[in-house]
Write a protein that holds these residues in place. Sequence first.
Motif, PDB file in Angstrom:
ATOM      1  N   ILE A  42     100.645  21.129  24.283  1.00 59.16           N
ATOM      2  CA  ILE A  42     100.262  22.379  24.919  1.00 59.16           C
ATOM      3  C   ILE A  42      98.771  22.294  25.236  1.00 59.16           C
ATOM      4  O   ILE A  42      97.941  22.050  24.357  1.00 59.16           O
ATOM      5  CB  ILE A  42     100.520  23.586  23.983  1.00 59.16           C
ATOM      6  N   LYS A  43      98.473  22.446  26.492  1.00 64.15           N
ATOM      7  CA  LYS A  43      97.080  22.427  26.915  1.00 64.15           C
ATOM      8  C   LYS A  43      96.633  23.838  27.254  1.00 64.15           C
ATOM      9  O   LYS A  43      97.356  24.587  27.901  1.00 64.15           O
ATOM     10  CB  LYS A  43      96.936  21.560  28.182  1.00 64.15           C
ATOM     11  N   HIS A  44      95.459  24.173  26.815  1.00 61.54           N
ATOM     12  CA  HIS A  44      94.943  25.495  27.155  1.00 61.54           C
ATOM     13  C   HIS A  44      94.082  25.382  28.405  1.00 61.54           C
ATOM     14  O   HIS A  44      93.091  24.665  28.438  1.00 61.54           O
ATOM     15  CB  HIS A  44      94.137  26.083  25.995  1.00 61.54           C
ATOM     16  N   GLN A  45      94.530  26.065  29.411  1.00 63.23           N
ATOM     17  CA  GLN A  45      93.872  25.986  30.710  1.00 63.23           C
ATOM     18  C   GLN A  45      93.041  27.234  30.929  1.00 63.23           C
ATOM     19  O   GLN A  45      93.527  28.349  30.765  1.00 63.23           O
ATOM     20  CB  GLN A  45      94.953  25.846  31.803  1.00 63.23           C
ATOM     21  N   LYS A  46      91.805  27.033  31.313  1.00 57.95           N
ATOM     22  CA  LYS A  46      90.960  28.186  31.633  1.00 57.95           C
ATOM     23  C   LYS A  46      91.404  28.778  32.971  1.00 57.95           C
ATOM     24  O   LYS A  46      91.841  28.040  33.851  1.00 57.95           O
ATOM     25  CB  LYS A  46      89.497  27.747  31.767  1.00 57.95           C
ATOM     26  N   PRO A  47      91.262  30.083  33.109  1.00 55.31           N
ATOM     27  CA  PRO A  47      91.633  30.680  34.401  1.00 55.31           C
ATOM     28  C   PRO A  47      90.819  30.070  35.541  1.00 55.31           C
ATOM     29  O   PRO A  47      89.602  29.911  35.425  1.00 55.31           O
ATOM     30  CB  PRO A  47      91.283  32.153  34.210  1.00 55.31           C
ATOM     31  N   ILE A  48      91.521  29.703  36.608  1.00 53.87           N
ATOM     32  CA  ILE A  48      90.841  29.111  37.760  1.00 53.87           C
ATOM     33  C   ILE A  48      90.541  30.195  38.796  1.00 53.87           C
ATOM     34  O   ILE A  48      89.465  30.268  39.348  1.00 53.87           O
ATOM     35  CB  ILE A  48      91.718  27.996  38.392  1.00 53.87           C
ATOM     36  N   SER A  49      91.527  31.042  39.009  1.00 52.70           N
ATOM     37  CA  SER A  49      91.353  32.115  39.981  1.00 52.70           C
ATOM     38  C   SER A  49      92.339  33.231  39.643  1.00 52.70           C
ATOM     39  O   SER A  49      93.077  33.134  38.666  1.00 52.70           O
ATOM     40  CB  SER A  49      91.626  31.596  41.399  1.00 52.70           C
ATOM     41  N   GLN A  50      92.356  34.266  40.450  1.00 60.45           N
ATOM     42  CA  GLN A  50      93.288  35.375  40.260  1.00 60.45           C
ATOM     43  C   GLN A  50      94.737  34.895  40.326  1.00 60.45           C
ATOM     44  O   GLN A  50      95.575  35.325  39.561  1.00 60.45           O
ATOM     45  CB  GLN A  50      93.045  36.427  41.354  1.00 60.45           C
ATOM     46  N   GLU A  51      94.978  33.944  41.233  1.00 58.87           N
ATOM     47  CA  GLU A  51      96.333  33.443  41.430  1.00 58.87           C
ATOM     48  C   GLU A  51      96.732  32.456  40.334  1.00 58.87           C
ATOM     49  O   GLU A  51      97.893  32.294  40.027  1.00 58.87           O
ATOM     50  CB  GLU A  51      96.472  32.757  42.799  1.00 58.87           C
ATOM     51  N   GLN A  52      95.741  31.743  39.796  1.00 54.50           N
ATOM     52  CA  GLN A  52      96.017  30.784  38.728  1.00 54.50           C
ATOM     53  C   GLN A  52      95.296  31.249  37.460  1.00 54.50           C
ATOM     54  O   GLN A  52      94.171  30.838  37.195  1.00 54.50           O
ATOM     55  CB  GLN A  52      95.538  29.384  39.129  1.00 54.50           C
ATOM     56  N   PRO A  53      95.955  32.128  36.748  1.00 50.54           N
ATOM     57  CA  PRO A  53      95.281  32.749  35.604  1.00 50.54           C
ATOM     58  C   PRO A  53      95.085  31.828  34.387  1.00 50.54           C
ATOM     59  O   PRO A  53      94.460  32.212  33.421  1.00 50.54           O
ATOM     60  CB  PRO A  53      96.208  33.917  35.257  1.00 50.54           C
ATOM     61  N   GLY A  54      95.609  30.617  34.456  1.00 51.47           N
ATOM     62  CA  GLY A  54      95.451  29.713  33.324  1.00 51.47           C
ATOM     63  C   GLY A  54      96.440  30.027  32.224  1.00 51.47           C
ATOM     64  O   GLY A  54      97.533  30.513  32.494  1.00 51.47           O
ATOM     65  N   GLY A  55      96.054  29.771  31.003  1.00 50.15           N
ATOM     66  CA  GLY A  55      96.966  29.995  29.897  1.00 50.15           C
ATOM     67  C   GLY A  55      97.418  28.686  29.303  1.00 50.15           C
ATOM     68  O   GLY A  55      96.727  27.684  29.396  1.00 50.15           O
TER      69      GLY A  55
END
Length: 103
Positions: A42-55
Amino acid sequence: MKLKKEDMVRVITGAYKGKQSKILKVILGKNTCIVEGVNFRIKHQKPISQEQPGGRIKKECPIRMSNLELVCPKCGIPTRIGRKKIDNSWARICKKCGEMIDG
Ligand SMILES: [Zn+2]
């Protein structure tokens, strides 16, 4: 090893022992491959933009080919791979049922 992309394989050892899935990618030279749903982190992704909120993102990590065995698409049994010469090229055959694995 003679595994290819799209092959059905079964995990022989480790945390995913007994799991059957499909090869997504073979990493040549390293004798590893990416298997769908196997060995993921499981990788924690920082939000990139409104459309790609990360998670939390599931990402498969390579697994050694020696930890896998091929599941024959014809008989559905995990098998060793044999070779047979057909029209000047080598075809992979199932050692259990003798059918060609490709095509
Ligand atoms: Zn077979």
